[in-house]
Write an enzyme that holds these catalytic residues in place. Structure first.
Site, PDB file in Angstrom:
ATOM      1  N   HIS A   1      40.803  40.068  35.231  1.00  0.00           N
ATOM      2  CA  HIS A   1      39.394  39.975  35.607  1.00  0.00           C
ATOM      3  C   HIS A   1      38.852  38.548  35.470  1.00  0.00           C
ATOM      4  CE1 HIS A   1      35.994  41.862  37.170  1.00  0.00           C
ATOM      5  NE2 HIS A   1      35.744  42.792  36.263  1.00  0.00           N
TER       6      HIS A   1
ATOM      7  N   ASP B   1      37.868  39.181  40.945  1.00  0.00           N
ATOM      8  CA  ASP B   1      36.636  39.960  40.792  1.00  0.00           C
ATOM      9  C   ASP B   1      36.889  41.419  41.156  1.00  0.00           C
ATOM     10  OD1 ASP B   1      35.244  37.699  40.036  1.00  0.00           O
ATOM     11  OD2 ASP B   1      34.625  37.238  42.096  1.00  0.00           O
TER      12      ASP B   1
END
Length: 427
Positions: free
Chosen positions: A398, A402
């Site tokens: 992450h 995204d």
């Protein structure tokens, strides 16, 4: 005695130490030159260590699981004893050799007898109401005979007939209750009580896997995304191709189709085909797609790499996946074949379950998990139909990918798999 000291060699690539994984000789053994005497492991690969000379093993200065610095003394030989037992059989390899001596011995097994349930106990109590021994038991001769054959004392049964007479139904109820009690207090066949704890030292590849998995979960914020895929048309194509395959060639699995589709999708999502160098703060986006295939082996999880998957025809890709996974399972994969992946695909095959949460193979930023294919009723155009459905369970770094981009990439992959013609041609 001519003393020869063998030191831990420099295994290259800046290695300063190596883990001793296994020993195939012991002090007192006579070995010949080039005989495999130990296995060591670096961060890159496992290496077999041959004897540098012929002779008798005088001492070994490490045990399995120890980290041995490069240049330190490992084995001492007496080369004058080389010819004493040249033809003596060498000790067979055995996993038990490395088992810790402190593991507790198992006690003799005893049968475990569980207590009857409260419900069963109450049922027995209800029907086994003792009568005073002076009371006359009222029952027919047939009932008395059945009770005698079953070993039941009629004095313990409360009769429901006129005047407390024991009727057939009373005896039947008692026999059923005693049968339930017997079953509840009798251990199932093969049930034995087990004792002891086996201590297994985590060494070699298993320790390396543990360290890497811990680092990946500790350092990488995983974002998981699961999507279901209708692979009915893909299954029809797979069966068609398998029916037409040449004699002697292996059947197609889902894996080469998924990998081919993935290489097409990654053109539009280059951030998912990347490495993240956290020390330099740099993302390395790779143009070639080197796909790691997570493979379960007897020694643990290995990830052989299909290089330039984007340029391989389907049959070549299928053959290469099979070759590499077989090499990994038989310990024949080279160091180069086990490194350099840019994205990993993992599958548990028929054990794939419904959903999984795969751990990212650092320094990669994405891993695609394949769950099993099942037939399920689904709604299509207002009608319930049976389709072949499969879930894709994926994880992303992450920090780099995204959530929107991760979902979009899996949706694009799903689109290709549900319309398999688009795997091979652009829509």
């Amino acid at each position: 005695m001519s003393r020869y000291v063998f030191k831990m060699p420099d295994l290259g690539e800046g290695t300063v130490e190596a883990e001793l994984v296994a020993l195939h000789v012991k002090p007192g053994d006579v070995v010949t030159e080039d005989q495999i005497m130990a296995e060591v492991m670096t961060e890159k690969a496992a290496v077999e260590v041959p004897a540098p000379v012929s002779g008798r093993v005088v001492s070994i200065n490490a045990k399995p699981g120890d980290m041995v610095p490069v240049g330190s003394e490992l084995v001492v030989f007496d080369t004058d004893a080389a010819g004493e037992s040249a033809n003596s059989p060498q000790p067979a390899k055995a996993e038990a050799k490395d088992a810790p001596a402190s593991a507790p011995a198992s006690k003799a097994p005893t049968v475990a007898v569980p207590a009857a349930s409260a419900t069963t106990a109450r049922a027995i109590t209800d029907v086994l109401q003792p009568h005073a021994s002076t009371e006359r038991v009222m029952a027919s001769p047939a009932t008395r005979r059945r009770a005698r054959e079953a070993g039941i004392d009629l004095r313990l049964i409360k009769g429901s007939g006129p005047g407390g007479r024991i009727v057939r139904a009373d005896l039947d109820h008692t026999m059923q209750s005693q049968g339930a009690a017997s079953a509840a207090t009798r251990a199932p066949a093969g049930a034995v009580r087990r004792e002891g704890v086996e201590e297994v030292k985590v060494i070699g590849l298993r320790r390396t896997i543990a360290q890497r998995m811990s680092a990946a979960k500790r350092d990488i914020p995983h974002f998981a995304y699961v999507e279901e895929v209708d692979v009915t048309e893909l299954e029809a194509l797979r069966r068609h191709l398998n029916a037409r395959r040449a004699a002697g060639t292996a059947s197609y699995t889902y894996l080469p189709f998924i990998v081919t589709a993935l290489t097409r999708v990654l053109v539009d999502f280059p951030q998912c085909n990347a490495h993240y160098d956290s020390e330099r703060g740099v993302i390395l986006r790779h143009r070639p797609v080197h796909v790691g295939i997570a493979t379960q082996t007897p020694d643990g999880l290995l990830v052989p790499v299909v290089r330039h998957a984007e340029a391989r025809p389907l049959r070549d890709l299928a053959d290469e996946i099979r070759r590499l996974t077989d090499a990994a399972r038989t310990k024949k994969a080279t160091r180069e074949e086990l490194s350099g992946s840019t994205i990993t695909v993992t599958s548990l095959g028929r054990l794939g379950g419904i959903v999984s949460t795969p751990v990212i193979n650092a320094p990669e930023v994405a891993i695609i998990g394949i769950n099993k294919v099942v037939e399920r009723p689904v709604v299509r155009e207002g009608a319930v139909v049976v389709r072949h459905m499969m879930n894709l369970s994926s994880s992303f770094d992450h920090r780099i990918v995204d959530g929107f981009d991760a979902a979009a990439m899996i949706q694009a992959l799903r689109e290709r798999l549900e319309h398999p013609a688009t795997i091979f041609v652009d829509p």
